[in-house]
Structure formats: C-alpha cells, structure tokens
Scaffold this motif. Structure first.
Motif, PDB file in Angstrom:
ATOM      1  N   GLY A  29     -34.150  12.167  -9.946  1.00  0.00           N
ATOM      2  CA  GLY A  29     -34.369  10.866 -10.555  1.00  0.00           C
ATOM      3  C   GLY A  29     -33.293   9.867 -10.159  1.00  0.00           C
ATOM      4  O   GLY A  29     -32.168  10.251  -9.807  1.00  0.00           O
ATOM      5  N   PHE A  30     -33.628   8.593 -10.235  1.00  0.00           N
ATOM      6  CA  PHE A  30     -32.710   7.552  -9.781  1.00  0.00           C
ATOM      7  C   PHE A  30     -31.501   7.400 -10.694  1.00  0.00           C
ATOM      8  O   PHE A  30     -30.392   7.091 -10.239  1.00  0.00           O
ATOM      9  CB  PHE A  30     -33.450   6.215  -9.669  1.00  0.00           C
ATOM     10  CG  PHE A  30     -32.624   5.109  -9.075  1.00  0.00           C
ATOM     11  CD1 PHE A  30     -32.136   5.202  -7.785  1.00  0.00           C
ATOM     12  CD2 PHE A  30     -32.334   3.966  -9.812  1.00  0.00           C
ATOM     13  CE1 PHE A  30     -31.377   4.192  -7.225  1.00  0.00           C
ATOM     14  CE2 PHE A  30     -31.572   2.945  -9.273  1.00  0.00           C
ATOM     15  CZ  PHE A  30     -31.094   3.053  -7.974  1.00  0.00           C
ATOM     16  N   GLN A  31     -31.688   7.619 -11.976  1.00  0.00           N
ATOM     17  CA  GLN A  31     -30.580   7.448 -12.917  1.00  0.00           C
ATOM     18  C   GLN A  31     -29.459   8.450 -12.662  1.00  0.00           C
ATOM     19  O   GLN A  31     -28.281   8.148 -12.875  1.00  0.00           O
ATOM     20  CB  GLN A  31     -31.087   7.576 -14.356  1.00  0.00           C
ATOM     21  CG  GLN A  31     -32.055   6.480 -14.780  1.00  0.00           C
ATOM     22  CD  GLN A  31     -31.457   5.089 -14.634  1.00  0.00           C
ATOM     23  OE1 GLN A  31     -30.298   4.862 -14.963  1.00  0.00           O
ATOM     24  NE2 GLN A  31     -32.264   4.161 -14.133  1.00  0.00           N
ATOM     25  N   ALA A  32     -29.799   9.642 -12.213  1.00  0.00           N
ATOM     26  CA  ALA A  32     -28.797  10.670 -11.952  1.00  0.00           C
ATOM     27  C   ALA A  32     -28.171  10.545 -10.566  1.00  0.00           C
ATOM     28  O   ALA A  32     -27.199  11.228 -10.248  1.00  0.00           O
ATOM     29  CB  ALA A  32     -29.424  12.056 -12.099  1.00  0.00           C
ATOM     30  N   PHE A  33     -28.712   9.647  -9.775  1.00  0.00           N
ATOM     31  CA  PHE A  33     -28.256   9.502  -8.388  1.00  0.00           C
ATOM     32  C   PHE A  33     -27.028   8.596  -8.299  1.00  0.00           C
ATOM     33  O   PHE A  33     -26.872   7.644  -9.051  1.00  0.00           O
ATOM     34  CB  PHE A  33     -29.388   8.918  -7.542  1.00  0.00           C
ATOM     35  CG  PHE A  33     -29.001   8.572  -6.143  1.00  0.00           C
ATOM     36  CD1 PHE A  33     -28.881   9.552  -5.180  1.00  0.00           C
ATOM     37  CD2 PHE A  33     -28.753   7.252  -5.792  1.00  0.00           C
ATOM     38  CE1 PHE A  33     -28.524   9.228  -3.881  1.00  0.00           C
ATOM     39  CE2 PHE A  33     -28.392   6.919  -4.503  1.00  0.00           C
ATOM     40  CZ  PHE A  33     -28.273   7.911  -3.542  1.00  0.00           C
ATOM     41  N   SER A  34     -26.158   8.900  -7.354  1.00  0.00           N
ATOM     42  CA  SER A  34     -25.010   8.040  -7.062  1.00  0.00           C
ATOM     43  C   SER A  34     -24.682   8.144  -5.581  1.00  0.00           C
ATOM     44  O   SER A  34     -24.991   9.157  -4.931  1.00  0.00           O
ATOM     45  CB  SER A  34     -23.788   8.455  -7.894  1.00  0.00           C
ATOM     46  OG  SER A  34     -23.279   9.695  -7.449  1.00  0.00           O
ATOM     47  N   LEU A  35     -24.052   7.103  -5.042  1.00  0.00           N
ATOM     48  CA  LEU A  35     -23.644   7.141  -3.638  1.00  0.00           C
ATOM     49  C   LEU A  35     -22.550   8.177  -3.411  1.00  0.00           C
ATOM     50  O   LEU A  35     -22.442   8.753  -2.323  1.00  0.00           O
ATOM     51  CB  LEU A  35     -23.179   5.753  -3.189  1.00  0.00           C
ATOM     52  CG  LEU A  35     -24.269   4.667  -3.126  1.00  0.00           C
ATOM     53  CD1 LEU A  35     -23.692   3.356  -2.632  1.00  0.00           C
ATOM     54  CD2 LEU A  35     -25.432   5.107  -2.235  1.00  0.00           C
ATOM     55  N   ARG A  36     -21.762   8.444  -4.434  1.00  0.00           N
ATOM     56  CA  ARG A  36     -20.734   9.486  -4.320  1.00  0.00           C
ATOM     57  C   ARG A  36     -21.400  10.861  -4.160  1.00  0.00           C
ATOM     58  O   ARG A  36     -20.967  11.679  -3.350  1.00  0.00           O
ATOM     59  CB  ARG A  36     -19.834   9.462  -5.557  1.00  0.00           C
ATOM     60  CG  ARG A  36     -18.737  10.519  -5.555  1.00  0.00           C
ATOM     61  CD  ARG A  36     -17.832  10.351  -6.763  1.00  0.00           C
ATOM     62  NE  ARG A  36     -16.989   9.182  -6.630  1.00  0.00           N
ATOM     63  CZ  ARG A  36     -15.767   9.201  -6.089  1.00  0.00           C
ATOM     64  NH1 ARG A  36     -15.265  10.346  -5.638  1.00  0.00           N
ATOM     65  NH2 ARG A  36     -15.057   8.104  -6.027  1.00  0.00           N
ATOM     66  N   LYS A  37     -22.458  11.090  -4.944  1.00  0.00           N
ATOM     67  CA  LYS A  37     -23.194  12.355  -4.835  1.00  0.00           C
ATOM     68  C   LYS A  37     -23.866  12.458  -3.470  1.00  0.00           C
ATOM     69  O   LYS A  37     -23.935  13.541  -2.874  1.00  0.00           O
ATOM     70  CB  LYS A  37     -24.232  12.441  -5.952  1.00  0.00           C
ATOM     71  CG  LYS A  37     -24.989  13.754  -5.991  1.00  0.00           C
ATOM     72  CD  LYS A  37     -26.002  13.783  -7.119  1.00  0.00           C
ATOM     73  CE  LYS A  37     -25.324  13.797  -8.474  1.00  0.00           C
ATOM     74  NZ  LYS A  37     -26.314  13.989  -9.574  1.00  0.00           N
ATOM     75  N   LEU A  38     -24.357  11.327  -2.973  1.00  0.00           N
ATOM     76  CA  LEU A  38     -24.977  11.294  -1.649  1.00  0.00           C
ATOM     77  C   LEU A  38     -23.970  11.675  -0.567  1.00  0.00           C
ATOM     78  O   LEU A  38     -24.281  12.445   0.344  1.00  0.00           O
ATOM     79  CB  LEU A  38     -25.535   9.896  -1.375  1.00  0.00           C
ATOM     80  CG  LEU A  38     -26.113   9.656   0.020  1.00  0.00           C
ATOM     81  CD1 LEU A  38     -27.349  10.515   0.249  1.00  0.00           C
ATOM     82  CD2 LEU A  38     -26.468   8.170   0.194  1.00  0.00           C
ATOM     83  N   ALA A  39     -22.758  11.125  -0.662  1.00  0.00           N
ATOM     84  CA  ALA A  39     -21.713  11.426   0.311  1.00  0.00           C
ATOM     85  C   ALA A  39     -21.398  12.916   0.315  1.00  0.00           C
ATOM     86  O   ALA A  39     -21.235  13.535   1.380  1.00  0.00           O
ATOM     87  CB  ALA A  39     -20.460  10.611  -0.006  1.00  0.00           C
ATOM     88  N   LEU A  40     -21.336  13.502  -0.868  1.00  0.00           N
ATOM     89  CA  LEU A  40     -21.057  14.933  -0.987  1.00  0.00           C
ATOM     90  C   LEU A  40     -22.176  15.751  -0.362  1.00  0.00           C
ATOM     91  O   LEU A  40     -21.925  16.748   0.333  1.00  0.00           O
ATOM     92  CB  LEU A  40     -20.891  15.301  -2.460  1.00  0.00           C
ATOM     93  CG  LEU A  40     -20.483  16.747  -2.772  1.00  0.00           C
ATOM     94  CD1 LEU A  40     -19.103  17.047  -2.193  1.00  0.00           C
ATOM     95  CD2 LEU A  40     -20.482  16.972  -4.281  1.00  0.00           C
ATOM     96  N   GLU A  41     -23.399  15.323  -0.585  1.00  0.00           N
ATOM     97  CA  GLU A  41     -24.569  16.016  -0.032  1.00  0.00           C
ATOM     98  C   GLU A  41     -24.546  16.003   1.500  1.00  0.00           C
ATOM     99  O   GLU A  41     -24.945  16.978   2.146  1.00  0.00           O
ATOM    100  CB  GLU A  41     -25.848  15.347  -0.544  1.00  0.00           C
ATOM    101  CG  GLU A  41     -27.140  15.941  -0.025  1.00  0.00           C
ATOM    102  CD  GLU A  41     -27.487  17.275  -0.669  1.00  0.00           C
ATOM    103  OE1 GLU A  41     -28.413  17.940  -0.170  1.00  0.00           O
ATOM    104  OE2 GLU A  41     -26.839  17.655  -1.666  1.00  0.00           O
ATOM    105  N   CYS A  42     -24.096  14.891   2.078  1.00  0.00           N
ATOM    106  CA  CYS A  42     -24.074  14.735   3.532  1.00  0.00           C
ATOM    107  C   CYS A  42     -22.743  15.149   4.160  1.00  0.00           C
ATOM    108  O   CYS A  42     -22.562  15.005   5.374  1.00  0.00           O
ATOM    109  CB  CYS A  42     -24.395  13.294   3.905  1.00  0.00           C
ATOM    110  SG  CYS A  42     -26.074  12.793   3.487  1.00  0.00           S
ATOM    111  N   ASN A  43     -21.825  15.591   3.308  1.00  0.00           N
ATOM    112  CA  ASN A  43     -20.520  16.047   3.785  1.00  0.00           C
ATOM    113  C   ASN A  43     -19.772  14.954   4.552  1.00  0.00           C
ATOM    114  O   ASN A  43     -19.234  15.184   5.643  1.00  0.00           O
ATOM    115  CB  ASN A  43     -20.685  17.297   4.657  1.00  0.00           C
ATOM    116  CG  ASN A  43     -19.375  18.032   4.862  1.00  0.00           C
ATOM    117  OD1 ASN A  43     -18.478  17.999   4.001  1.00  0.00           O
ATOM    118  ND2 ASN A  43     -19.232  18.700   5.999  1.00  0.00           N
ATOM    119  N   VAL A  44     -19.771  13.749   3.974  1.00  0.00           N
ATOM    120  CA  VAL A  44     -19.020  12.635   4.553  1.00  0.00           C
ATOM    121  C   VAL A  44     -18.095  12.069   3.479  1.00  0.00           C
ATOM    122  O   VAL A  44     -18.164  12.449   2.308  1.00  0.00           O
ATOM    123  CB  VAL A  44     -19.961  11.521   5.077  1.00  0.00           C
ATOM    124  CG1 VAL A  44     -20.808  12.038   6.229  1.00  0.00           C
ATOM    125  CG2 VAL A  44     -20.854  10.991   3.956  1.00  0.00           C
TER     126      VAL A  44
END
Length: 205
Positions: A29-44
């Motif tokens: 869901g969008f509410q649980a999403f963050s760009l920080r979490k995205l960075a962690l997911e992509c290992n950047v």
C-alpha cells in the motif's frame, strides 16, 4: 565513453526504482511506502531515489506514467500488427489481458493505488482522457462505424467491451481466485462466448 556509461547507469537505476516501487506499493500500500524503504529494496543510498523523484507523491505519478506508457505502447503495437487480421479487437483484448497477467503488480498498482482519471462520457476529451482507454475506444468505434452502428449505441458497446476484458483481467490477477484452467489458454473462449451483433455487422442473433 565515460559519459555514455554514466547515462546508461542513470536510466537503468530509474527503471529499477520504478519497478521496485510498483512492487512495494502493490504489496504493502502507498501509505506504508517510503523512498527510504525503496532505497533499501534496491540496495542504493537513501539519497539515490531523490536524484530522480522529488518526493513519494511525485514518485507515485511517475509509476503511474511508467505503466501507462508501457501499456499504451503494447496496445498500439498490437493494433499495427493485427490491422489485416479478421478480428483485431480480439487481438487487442489478448494484449490487454496478457499485459497484466504477466505483470500482476502493474494491475494491482494501477487500479488499486494510482489515481487514474477515466471519462466514459460519449464526448470525452480524448487528449485528456486515460490513453489506453482511448486507444481501445478508437478501434472499437472504427469497427462500429464500418458496420454502420448508430453513434448513440457506440459508447455503450465500448464501455461494455472494456468492462468485460477488464473484469476477466481482474479475476486472473487476484491471488485469492481459484481456477482449474490456464487463463491465457482459455481467453479466446471467454472473448468469443458472447457474439456482439454490432461488431459483426448485425449477423449475430
């Protein structure tokens, strides 16, 4: 040479961020999403997503645009390739269905989390309306006009056909729906089970 390699990596990272973001938003869901979490997911680094997207709201817009452009391109490619086939509309329906069955996260994101604006009125502004729908609508109208179907009836046919293939796609991409056949192998049967007289020049009963 160094500049070309840097540009390639830059574009590749953006696509990777978009694909990962679509998956995360679809699952959590969008509410649980963050760009920080995205960075962690992509290992950047935590700052890497901000080099492409201002904030998560802008990122949501970019994800929607990304899927819509890919979807539109596939529909247009199918129309170009099937222009001489007996039933180009069936080919378009197959493309619609397969695009999302092969990428269920696209479907869950686009129709569950994104902010799509779809105008179904007869005289909707085609330039501002949802592009995939307008591509679908244009092909159906071409067939209806060729079969001399009155303008007052055409919009009903377009909406009904769109809803039909959209509904089948929804069923096929839902994790909690059980079905004992392969969806893709049965698609032709589903599409042709109802004959629409408007599409075959009134020959169906």
């Amino acid at each position: 040479m160094q500049k070309e390699e840097s540009t390639y990596h830059h574009e590749d990272l953006k696509s990777e961020l978009l694909e990962a973001g679509i998956r995360l938003v679809s699952e959590e869901g969008f509410q649980a999403f963050s760009l920080r979490k995205l960075a962690l997911e992509c290992n950047v680094s935590h700052q890497a997503p901000y080099s492409h997207f201002e904030n998560k709201e802008k990122f949501l817009e970019e994800m929607q645009k990304y899927i819509t452009e890919k979807f539109s391109a596939e529909l247009q490619k199918t129309i170009a390739a099937s222009s001489k086939k007996a039933n180009p509309l069936e080919e378009l329906g197959k493309t619609y269905f397969s695009f999302f069955v092969d990428n269920p996260n696209y479907y869950h994101f686009l129709f569950g989390q994104a902010n799509i604006s779809l105008d179904l009125t007869k005289n909707a502004d085609s330039e501002k309306n949802y592009r995939p729908y307008e591509i679908f609508k244009e092909l159906v109208n071409q067939i209806l006009i060729a079969n001399k179907i009155k303008a007052a009836r055409r919009n009903d046919v377009v909406i009904s056909l769109w809803a039909y293939i959209h509904g089948l796609t929804s069923l096929a991409t839902m994790e909690n729906v059980k079905y004992d056949c392969n969806w893709k192998s049965k698609l032709h049967d589903f599409i042709t089970i109802f004959n629409c007289k408007e599409l075959d020049g009134g020959k169906s009963e």
